[in-house]
Design an enzyme around this catalytic site. Sequence first.
Site, PDB file in Angstrom:
ATOM      1  N   GLU A  36       0.774  -1.148  -0.002  1.00 42.22           N
ATOM      2  CA  GLU A  36       0.036   0.226  -0.244  1.00 42.22           C
ATOM      3  C   GLU A  36       0.875   1.387  -0.025  1.00 42.22           C
ATOM      4  OE1 GLU A  36      -2.037  -3.566   1.553  1.00 42.22           O
ATOM      5  OE2 GLU A  36      -0.338  -2.485   2.269  1.00 42.22           O
ATOM      6  N   ASP A 258       2.844  -3.343  -7.534  1.00 41.74           N
ATOM      7  CA  ASP A 258       2.285  -1.888  -6.962  1.00 41.74           C
ATOM      8  C   ASP A 258       2.547  -0.858  -7.870  1.00 41.74           C
ATOM      9  OD1 ASP A 258       1.887  -3.650  -4.780  1.00 41.74           O
ATOM     10  OD2 ASP A 258       3.774  -3.332  -3.976  1.00 41.74           O
TER      11      ASP A 258
END
Length: 317
Positions: A36, A258
């Site tokens: 994240e 990501d």
Amino acid sequence: MVDVITMGETMALFTPDSTGLMRYAHTFTRKFGGAESNVAIGLARLGHRSGWITRVGDDELGKAMLSFVRGEGVDVRFARIDREAPTGIYFKELRREGDVRIQYYRKDSAASRLSPADIDEAYVSQARFVHISGITPALSESCHEAVFKLIEVAKKHQIPIVFDPNLRKKLWSETKAREVLLAIAAQADIVLPGVEEGAFLFNERDPDKLGKRFIELGAKLVVIKVGAEGAYYVDENECVHVPGYRVERVIDPVGAGDGFASGFMSGLLDNLSIEAAVQRGNAVGAMVTMVNGDVEGLPGKEDLTRFIAAPAEDVSR
């Protein structure tokens, strides 16, 4: 106001300074990595406003992590310090080119204590997108509850949810993983699975058929990553392949997904077409693999533009 809010654990990353079996390593380089925060940093480098919800330990690693992520331009006002649990760590073993192994030490970490109380509705309500990773609900029951609270708030305020399954089989049973990941996918507007994750969830590898399975669950758009070949995007009407970028030498593949997510969402925020947004995601993902580290290869807008224009050329000469 932020463009994208994400939530999850970031850990201190230790990588041996030598290649080969880690048992023979005597010195290590310390970095930070987590799906994240990787996405949040990737977005910030591309000129967007990103926010990261997490918990870190009241220790030197946690303080260094917050300083690092804040220094990358990410809003960390809802990254809380937990005085009763440590910051997680992991090791990245570069055994040889193309053979990278990860060992996590995250049990009972500060981030595993995330809960619905960490979700500030007023903060989330002004985001343009909410990004969710399938890693976070696997960390603990309270993390699972926090993820579904974040989904609830996003739905209440009609904020599109972007979901990356980010399957981690070591964190939970396959049965539980499949159940929870499908439940989140059913709430998401956009799903970003890798083809292997699609095979795990639906026993299906064909991008068109796989995309349609997610559409049937409720997603409006599915982008299926197929490694060096690029990605397919699927909606109710079409399945389109967007070629990837050739990388002569992959240094470190960890974090490429990501990077893709940050590049793709950056394209959406810049009002690009879906195809151009996927192309941007492919480019960022490719660039990440060329550098050792989770975030070290994430580009700024100028570098990204140059890479897309001429990825095989050194135009800085």
